[in-house]
Design an enzyme around this catalytic site. Structure first.
Site, mmCIF file in Angstrom:
data_model
loop_
_atom_site.group_PDB
_atom_site.id
_atom_site.type_symbol
_atom_site.label_atom_id
_atom_site.label_comp_id
_atom_site.label_asym_id
_atom_site.label_seq_id
_atom_site.Cartn_x
_atom_site.Cartn_y
_atom_site.Cartn_z
ATOM 1 N N LYS A 90 -14.385 37.676 -22.428
ATOM 2 C CA LYS A 90 -12.974 37.385 -22.177
ATOM 3 C C LYS A 90 -12.590 36.150 -22.988
ATOM 4 C CE LYS A 90 -10.774 34.717 -19.442
ATOM 5 N NZ LYS A 90 -9.694 34.277 -20.342
ATOM 6 N N GLY A 136 -15.823 24.936 -15.396
ATOM 7 C CA GLY A 136 -17.276 25.172 -15.317
ATOM 8 C C GLY A 136 -17.774 25.050 -13.883
ATOM 9 N N GLU A 178 -21.253 25.136 -21.318
ATOM 10 C CA GLU A 178 -21.020 24.160 -22.390
ATOM 11 C C GLU A 178 -19.648 23.564 -22.124
ATOM 12 O OE1 GLU A 178 -20.094 22.150 -25.052
ATOM 13 O OE2 GLU A 178 -20.016 23.702 -26.604
ATOM 14 N N CYS A 220 -15.679 20.320 -29.291
ATOM 15 C CA CYS A 220 -16.434 19.772 -28.142
ATOM 16 C C CYS A 220 -17.208 18.540 -28.561
ATOM 17 C CB CYS A 220 -17.424 20.801 -27.607
ATOM 18 S SG CYS A 220 -16.696 22.387 -27.309
ATOM 19 N N GLU A 259 -11.308 12.607 -22.426
ATOM 20 C CA GLU A 259 -11.470 13.364 -23.667
ATOM 21 C C GLU A 259 -10.084 13.672 -24.254
ATOM 22 O OE1 GLU A 259 -13.137 17.314 -23.223
ATOM 23 O OE2 GLU A 259 -13.988 17.217 -25.233
HETATM 24 P P1 ADP Z 1 -8.210 24.916 -21.003
HETATM 25 O O1 ADP Z 1 -7.470 24.486 -19.764
HETATM 26 O O2 ADP Z 1 -8.276 23.846 -22.024
HETATM 27 O O3 ADP Z 1 -7.747 26.223 -21.566
HETATM 28 P P2 ADP Z 1 -10.388 26.073 -19.516
HETATM 29 O O4 ADP Z 1 -11.768 25.582 -19.316
HETATM 30 O O5 ADP Z 1 -9.568 26.219 -18.282
HETATM 31 O O6 ADP Z 1 -9.733 25.113 -20.571
HETATM 32 O O7 ADP Z 1 -10.398 27.473 -20.271
HETATM 33 C C1 ADP Z 1 -11.483 28.009 -20.939
HETATM 34 C C2 ADP Z 1 -11.630 29.468 -20.563
HETATM 35 O O8 ADP Z 1 -11.853 29.567 -19.154
HETATM 36 C C3 ADP Z 1 -10.423 30.363 -20.854
HETATM 37 O O9 ADP Z 1 -10.894 31.614 -21.317
HETATM 38 C C4 ADP Z 1 -9.769 30.498 -19.488
HETATM 39 O O10 ADP Z 1 -9.004 31.676 -19.323
HETATM 40 C C5 ADP Z 1 -10.981 30.540 -18.578
HETATM 41 N N1 ADP Z 1 -10.728 30.150 -17.179
HETATM 42 C C6 ADP Z 1 -9.740 29.380 -16.678
HETATM 43 N N2 ADP Z 1 -9.868 29.243 -15.338
HETATM 44 C C7 ADP Z 1 -10.975 29.953 -14.970
HETATM 45 C C8 ADP Z 1 -11.659 30.180 -13.740
HETATM 46 N N3 ADP Z 1 -11.231 29.662 -12.592
HETATM 47 N N4 ADP Z 1 -12.779 30.945 -13.754
HETATM 48 C C9 ADP Z 1 -13.255 31.452 -14.913
HETATM 49 N N5 ADP Z 1 -12.649 31.271 -16.105
HETATM 50 C C10 ADP Z 1 -11.524 30.534 -16.150
#
Ligand code: ADP
Length: 480
Positions: A179, A235, A252, A286, A383
């Site tokens: 995804k 994460g 990561e 990162c 960050e």
């Molecule tokens: P940002 O807010 O900078 O986009 P995220 O860590 O939220 O950073 O996003 C990284 C990825 O994690 C994206 O693919 C996002 O759709 C997904 N994501 C966001 N929230 C969740 C969640 N609760 N569980 C799993 N994946 C998520």
């Protein structure tokens, strides 16, 4: 609507088929805020179908030999290379990074890295290790694929990070549901279109959607492992829901890498490297250099050298050939950068260059260098993930080491000096997963890379990276 209909249609990839959806969301070009495509939005039923396809595909794919899987992955690299121009242009449109960019580190670089990583990772192999072979028993450690791997990727290097997740999973015999970030899903969907014609059906499935689909993946009982690159809060959320079926995890997460420049550093030789590794991908990396600690004796010289480079940089639409840096990828990130700059201004920090938005046609922020700033300022402690770098003067190396280690994150760090032994000693005291001497942010397919503390756990790349996608089966054969 008529404009929309001329755009390329993107589909999910499930069980070897292009699948359309009833819901869509817009993908925005951050350089001009225009809609470049509508992206299919997967629902939970489609996620379930993708996982089920990956589960079914696992038995045949994992039964192949490494060399059989390698042939397919090498074909995949060739097919992507054949469409390199399409990928590069699409990446610039959805992510914002220039086609070429400063030091050639734009979309062409990401595509080149994608090909290099596929070919290099697909060439690796894990073999059984014999730990005892005597008259009593033969004991060997075998590495077996885990099953269905869920990959959740971010928006900074959408294509390359997807490859970093998928190829080690695939070469070791796992199947994948990926995804991409909802901000940058298109290059991954294009990748899926190519992969579906080369790999057996169900081996790679692509679903697009926002955090809710990511959350459904991390709770899914038939996904055996999640590999995630993104923010620390997300994460942690993934780790919580992964407990449901004891999913294996590689996380990561964010970093806030410190670099320490010692008094004996050769400033003329290193200034451009420090600049490049701080602003790589407009700071949206990162393991970019994000906090620059400089000894007081060389502080002014380094600030001047870096400012000279910074003011010659051109920030603009990355589709134009003379652009060095593109926009931030999204408005939320631009707002974070602006807020950190504002906090620095209120604390009386000195802006050597940049610091003001001058072009609002896209999410642009100029290359910005800030000194006269200390630990505790938001720009140092949080960050920035953008083109603004705090430069902090120090007089005592022990203080600089404490500063480098005082944050919760620990991805990378660096020491810059002409005394290599001393630099290595100091580097080994930094609490992070990678330390560089006279460099920063450099990764390669055979060198393990990962974070400690709040930057996550598990490593990518090399043999250690492959092992993350396997479990150990110990085989004991009695001989007496
Ligand atoms: P940002 O807010 O900078 O986009 P995220 O860590 O939220 O950073 O996003 C990284 C990825 O994690 C994206 O693919 C996002 O759709 C997904 N994501 C966001 N929230 C969740 C969640 N609760 N569980 C799993 N994946 C998520």
């Amino acid at each position: 609507m008529t404009r929309m209909s001329t755009m390329k249609a993107f589909n999910l990839i499930i069980d070897g088929e292009s699948v359309s959806t009833t819901d869509y969301f817009d993908v925005i070009n951050p350089a001009d805020k225009s809609v470049i495509a509508r992206c299919p939005k997967a629902n939970v039923e489609q996620l379930n179908e993708a996982v089920s396809a990956a589960k079914t595909a696992f038995s045949a794919w994992s039964a192949l030999t490494y060399s059989e899987r390698r042939v397919k992955l090498m074909q995949l690299a060739d097919a992507i290379e054949a469409q390199a121009e399409t990928f590069i242009t699409l990446l610039t449109k959805e992510q914002g990074k220039p086609i070429n960019g400063f030091a050639g580190l734009g979309s062409g670089f990401e595509l080149g890295g994608t090909l290099a990583w596929i070919r290099s990772t697909a060439s690796m192999e894990l073999t059984a290790e014999t730990i005892q072979d005597n008259e009593e028993a033969h004991i060997a450690i075998h590495r077996k694929p885990i099953g269905v791997v869920g990959s959740i990727t971010p928006w900074n290097y959408p294509l390359l990070i997807g490859i970093w997740h998928m190829i080690p999973a695939l070469i070791t015999g796992n199947t994948v549901v990926i995804k991409p970030s909802e901000m940058t899903p298109l290059t991954t969907l294009l990748f899926g279109e190519i992969a579906k014609d080369i790999l057996p059906k169900g081996v790679v499935n692509v679903v697009a959607g926002a955090g809710d689909i990511g959350a459904a993946m991390s709770a899914h009982k038939d996904i055996d492992k999640i590999i995630f690159t993104g923010s620390t809060p997300t994460g942690k959320a993934i780790m919580k829901s992964a407990a449901e079926n004891l999913k294996r995890l590689t996380l990561e997460l964010g970093g806030n890498d410190a670099a320490i420049v010692l008094a004996d550093a050769d400033i003329k030789a290193i200034a451009s490297k420090i600049f490049a590794t701080s602003f790589i991908n407009n700071g949206q990396t990162c393991a970019a250099l994000k906090r620059l600690y400089v000894h007081e004796t060389v502080h002014d010289q380094l600030c001047e050298a870096m400012t000279n480079i910074a003011v010659s940089m051109k920030t603009g639409n990355g589709i134009n050939e003379d652009t060095d840096f593109g926009p931030l990828q999204n408005e939320k990130q631009l707002d974070i950068v602006k807020a950190l700059a504002q906090d620095a201004k209120e604390r009386g920090a000195n802006f050597l260059c940049g610091g003001e938005v001058v072009d609002e046609t896209g999410y642009f922020y100029p290359i910005t260098l800030v000194n006269n700033i200390q630990d505790g300022a938001r720009l140092v402690d949080e960050e920035q993930f953008g083109p603004i770098l705090p430069i902090i003067k120090f007089s005592n190396i022990e203080d600089a080491i404490v500063s480098a280690n005082r944050l919760a994150v620990g991805l990378g760090g660096s020491v810059w000096s002409t005394d290599i032994t001393r630099a290595q000693d100091i580097a080994s005291r930094l609490e992070c997963g990678t330390v560089w001497i006279n460099n920063h942010a450099m990764v390669q397919p055979d060198a393990p890379f990962g974070g400690v503390k709040d930057s996550g756990f598990g490593v990518a790349f090399g043999e250690a990276g492959l092992k993350e996608f396997t479990f150990i089966q110990t085989m004991q054969t009695a001989k007496s």
